[in-house]
Write an enzyme that holds these catalytic residues in place. Structure first.
Site, PDB file in Angstrom:
ATOM      1  N   CYS A   1       0.839  -1.211   0.000  1.00  0.00           N
ATOM      2  CA  CYS A   1       0.000   0.000   0.000  1.00  0.00           C
ATOM      3  C   CYS A   1       0.867   1.251   0.000  1.00  0.00           C
ATOM      4  O   CYS A   1       1.817   1.369   0.794  1.00  0.00           O
ATOM      5  CB  CYS A   1      -0.921   0.005   1.214  1.00  0.00           C
ATOM      6  SG  CYS A   1      -2.042   1.422   1.269  1.00  0.00           S
TER       7      CYS A   1
ATOM      8  N   CYS B   1      -2.135   0.272   9.526  1.00  0.00           N
ATOM      9  CA  CYS B   1      -1.280  -0.924   9.417  1.00  0.00           C
ATOM     10  C   CYS B   1       0.096  -0.631   9.991  1.00  0.00           C
ATOM     11  O   CYS B   1       0.625   0.470   9.827  1.00  0.00           O
ATOM     12  CB  CYS B   1      -1.131  -1.358   7.958  1.00  0.00           C
ATOM     13  SG  CYS B   1      -2.633  -1.969   7.181  1.00  0.00           S
TER      14      CYS B   1
ATOM     15  N   GLU C   1     -26.938 -10.614  26.212  1.00  0.00           N
ATOM     16  CA  GLU C   1     -26.333  -9.406  25.644  1.00  0.00           C
ATOM     17  C   GLU C   1     -26.894  -8.166  26.333  1.00  0.00           C
ATOM     18  O   GLU C   1     -28.084  -8.107  26.649  1.00  0.00           O
ATOM     19  CB  GLU C   1     -26.603  -9.344  24.141  1.00  0.00           C
ATOM     20  CG  GLU C   1     -26.245  -8.057  23.446  1.00  0.00           C
ATOM     21  CD  GLU C   1     -24.781  -7.678  23.599  1.00  0.00           C
ATOM     22  OE1 GLU C   1     -24.518  -6.469  23.777  1.00  0.00           O
ATOM     23  OE2 GLU C   1     -23.916  -8.575  23.541  1.00  0.00           O
TER      24      GLU C   1
ATOM     25  N   CYS D   1     -10.269 -10.644  21.858  1.00  0.00           N
ATOM     26  CA  CYS D   1      -9.591  -9.734  20.938  1.00  0.00           C
ATOM     27  C   CYS D   1      -8.426  -9.042  21.630  1.00  0.00           C
ATOM     28  O   CYS D   1      -7.871  -8.075  21.092  1.00  0.00           O
ATOM     29  CB  CYS D   1     -10.572  -8.703  20.382  1.00  0.00           C
ATOM     30  SG  CYS D   1     -11.382  -7.693  21.649  1.00  0.00           S
TER      31      CYS D   1
END
Length: 422
Positions: A61, A70, A308, A380
């Site tokens: 990129c 990134c 949730e 995560c």
């Protein structure tokens, strides 16, 4: 060869080899010197520049190095996979969790990310849409992106023209916000029906502004267009209800809802949960969201309780389950303030938990006090996962398997799936 930002110990007189990539993406030598943009096998010269080694590739990129999205495009596929595995393995080792097996990592391919959070700002008569520069508030205008789905990148040019028209007053009526400096948040998601576009911070008053928005949505074939002018999200365009398919179920997609970043990354996490909880007649899906895991696990032999806190997500999950006639039952409950207690958890043969980045210490403590035989922890954030996982290990669980997942290609953000067995 390129210049490299350098920090760390005093500079030696001879080039030093980069032996690993640290958690924030810098290359590290054996003596503790750090270099941005390095790959394992590179040699760091005394002046801070790099001699590229066998694992260093040309970043694809043109924005790499400025765009903050990134950090690792200089790594070849082998080094990128090793980085993802090491992040997960090091987190496990830091708490002495004793993982019995660490699977090879799954890496999402280029051009696969289906959602983006971008910023739009006006500058000297132009509208810039993009990501922040690393460690800066400046925006990098995105004209290409090797991470995002091409459909998302393709709409940015037309979107700039729309925002310019709205900001100039050509499509914004004569209200007090005409000609105001633009500062907007942009959310774009690939839904089943096309792109779901949300714009926050732009005023669109009057008939001409409404017509401009509708023309844009129609011409671009949007699934939905929502606008937040400071009073919450309002739907401007939605020819048919926007949905995302989870498992085999089309689930209503409330604006701004959480969705796994890539379809293949979602499949890797879901496949792990499905494999590990196979045969469980009852499963609790904690922090269930729209039902990513619930709909994949539910079936003739498995009932799932999806818990949730976000009301819109819980209602969407409930409506989809009712329409598809699948055994997913919903519970609207804030698990941070009111976690499921051990006597409630003991009703289930398995639990899958996918909390936010901070982890879920209180809920994990209740699971540790329960008799649930199998716990699948999706994370995560390897650091918060390792902290929570140590509580399960201390309570008598063993870490049977770890699966690293690199959904956020070329970034330092790493995810994982893990199986704990009592």
């Amino acid at each position: 060869m390129r210049a490299s930002r350098l920090r760390g110990l005093p500079v030696s007189e001879e080039p030093e080899e980069i032996i690993r990539i640290a958690a924030k993406g810098d290359g590290v030598t054996a003596s503790g010197r750090f270099a941005w943009g390095a790959a394992p096998g590179d040699r760091l010269r005394p002046d801070g520049t790099l001699e590229w080694g066998p694992h260093h590739v040309t970043p694809p990129c043109k924005h790499f190095g400025r765009c903050g999205g990134c950090q690792l495009q200089q790594l070849d596929e082998e080094s990128l996979a090793n980085f993802v595995s090491a992040r997960v393995g090091n987190a496990s080792a830091s708490q002495e969790l004793g993982a019995e097996a660490i699977a090879p990592p799954h890496l999402s391919p280029p051009h696969s990310r289906r959602r983006a959070s971008l910023r739009a700002e006006s500058s000297q008569g132009r509208v810039v849409i993009g990501y922040r520069e690393a460690k800066s508030h400046r925006l990098v205008e995105i004209s290409e992106c090797w991470v995002l789905d091409p459909a998302i990148v393709a709409i940015l040019g037309p979107l700039r023209k729309l925002l310019i028209a709205l900001g100039s007053g050509k499509g914004a009526g004569k209200g007090k916000h005409s000609h105001a400096k633009l500062a907007a948040d942009i959310e774009i998601t690939c839904a089943d029906q096309g792109l779901d576009l949300g714009i926050k911070g732009v005023s669109a008053e009057g008939l001409s502004a409404t017509e401009a928005l509708l023309d844009f949505a129609r011409d671009q074939g949007l699934a939905r267009l929502t606008l937040d002018q400071g009073y919450g999200s309002e739907t401007v365009w939605e020819p048919e209800p926007a949905t995302v398919t989870l498992g085999s179920v089309a689930v209503p997609f409330p604006p701004g809802s959480f969705l796994q970043a890539t379809r293949d990354g979602e499949a890797a996490l879901v496949d792990a949960a499905r494999e590990w909880l196979s045969g469980c007649a009852t499963v609790a899906d904690l922090f269930a969201g729209l039902g990513t895991f619930a709909f994949a696990l539910a079936g003739p032999q498995t009932k799932v309780l999806a818990v949730e806190a976000a009301r819109s997500a819980s209602l969407a999950c409930k409506a989809a389950a009712a329409r598809a006639q699948v055994p997913v039952h919903t519970l609207h409950r804030d698990l941070f303030r009111n976690p499921l207690m051990p006597d409630e958890l003991n009703l289930f043969a398995g639990v899958v938990i996918d909390p936010p980045r901070a982890g879920a210490r209180d809920q994990i403590e209740r699971i540790a006090d329960s008799t649930v035989p199998r716990v699948v922890y999706i994370s995560c954030n390897p650091s918060s996962w390792a902290r929570d996982a140590a509580l399960l290990i201390d309570a008598g669980y063993r870490l049977a398997e770890l699966r690293p997942v690199g959904q956020f290609r070329w970034s330092t953000h790493v995810e994982l799936a893990s199986l704990f067995i009592r």
